[in-house]
Design a protein around this motif. Structure first.
Motif, PDB file in Angstrom:
ATOM      1  N   SER A  30      22.642  25.837 -34.261  1.00  0.00           N
ATOM      2  CA  SER A  30      22.161  25.139 -33.063  1.00  0.00           C
ATOM      3  C   SER A  30      20.655  24.861 -33.100  1.00  0.00           C
ATOM      4  N   ARG A  33      18.745  19.829 -36.058  1.00  0.00           N
ATOM      5  CA  ARG A  33      19.184  18.465 -35.836  1.00  0.00           C
ATOM      6  C   ARG A  33      19.975  18.052 -37.065  1.00  0.00           C
ATOM      7  N   ILE A  51      22.273  13.437 -34.726  1.00  0.00           N
ATOM      8  CA  ILE A  51      22.574  14.073 -33.440  1.00  0.00           C
ATOM      9  C   ILE A  51      21.565  15.180 -33.188  1.00  0.00           C
ATOM     10  N   SER A  54      21.559  19.884 -29.224  1.00  0.00           N
ATOM     11  CA  SER A  54      22.573  20.145 -28.201  1.00  0.00           C
ATOM     12  C   SER A  54      23.741  19.173 -28.278  1.00  0.00           C
ATOM     13  N   GLY A  55      23.531  18.065 -29.004  1.00  0.00           N
ATOM     14  CA  GLY A  55      24.540  17.002 -29.028  1.00  0.00           C
ATOM     15  C   GLY A  55      24.339  15.979 -27.932  1.00  0.00           C
ATOM     16  N   THR A  58      22.385  10.964 -29.526  1.00  0.00           N
ATOM     17  CA  THR A  58      22.929  10.503 -30.798  1.00  0.00           C
ATOM     18  C   THR A  58      22.283   9.180 -31.177  1.00  0.00           C
ATOM     19  N   SER A  71      29.395  13.889 -33.703  1.00  0.00           N
ATOM     20  CA  SER A  71      29.511  14.954 -32.708  1.00  0.00           C
ATOM     21  C   SER A  71      29.296  16.294 -33.405  1.00  0.00           C
ATOM     22  N   ARG A  72      29.150  17.321 -32.620  1.00  0.00           N
ATOM     23  CA  ARG A  72      28.959  18.651 -33.192  1.00  0.00           C
ATOM     24  C   ARG A  72      29.598  19.704 -32.310  1.00  0.00           C
ATOM     25  N   ASP A  73      29.972  20.797 -32.941  1.00  0.00           N
ATOM     26  CA  ASP A  73      30.510  21.950 -32.238  1.00  0.00           C
ATOM     27  C   ASP A  73      29.670  23.140 -32.681  1.00  0.00           C
ATOM     28  N   ASN A  74      28.714  23.523 -31.871  1.00  0.00           N
ATOM     29  CA  ASN A  74      27.801  24.602 -32.262  1.00  0.00           C
ATOM     30  C   ASN A  74      28.511  25.953 -32.364  1.00  0.00           C
ATOM     31  N   VAL A  79      29.408  19.786 -37.806  1.00  0.00           N
ATOM     32  CA  VAL A  79      29.114  18.453 -37.312  1.00  0.00           C
ATOM     33  C   VAL A  79      30.176  17.514 -37.884  1.00  0.00           C
ATOM     34  N   THR A 103      15.088  14.893 -34.944  1.00  0.00           N
ATOM     35  CA  THR A 103      16.279  14.090 -35.212  1.00  0.00           C
ATOM     36  C   THR A 103      15.805  12.799 -35.855  1.00  0.00           C
TER      37      THR A 103
END
Length: 123
Positions: A30, A33, A51, A54-55, A58, A71-74, A79, A103
């Motif tokens: 997290s 970037r 991204i 935090s997402g 974008t 997209s991302r899932d921390n 990603v 970013t």
């Protein structure tokens, strides 16, 4: 130091879809970037998407806007790049990259890179 491993590439017909994943390990995901870049033989890496940590923000290359989604899932340290309506010109090696500072839409703005996954779109 973070390690990045991409997956999900392959051969697809024009108009099809692929979902790329990039799994990170060895760092606090997290804090980074993240970006996706594409490289074809004889050319430099081209920016595809990026991204924020935090997402919430974008960014996309004009050539992929409205077709690709980053997209991302921390919680999963991953990603993603959802690629729809693929075109032959989308073919290349897709690499994910991590930046601790910003970013960025340029390759030199990233600190860590995966080895990439091949995407081939046939006409």
């Amino acid at each position: 130091q973070v390690q990045l491993v991409e997956s999900g590439g392959g051969l697809v017909q024009a108009g099809g879809s692929l979902r790329l994943s990039c799994a990170a390990s060895g760092g606090t995901f997290s804090n980074y970037r993240m970006g996706w870049f594409r490289q074809t033989p004889g050319k430099e890496r081209a920016f595809v998407a990026a991204i924020s940590r935090s997402g919430g923000s974008t960014y996309y290359a004009d050539s992929v806007k409205d077709r690709f989604t980053i997209s991302r899932d921390n919680a999963k340290n991953t990603v993603y790049l959802q690629m729809n309506s693929l075109k032959p010109e989308d073919s290349g090696v897709y690499s994910c990259a991590a930046s601790i500072w910003r970013t960025s839409q340029v390759a030199t703005g990233y600190d860590y890179w995966g080895k990439g996954t091949q995407v081939t779109v046939s006409s």
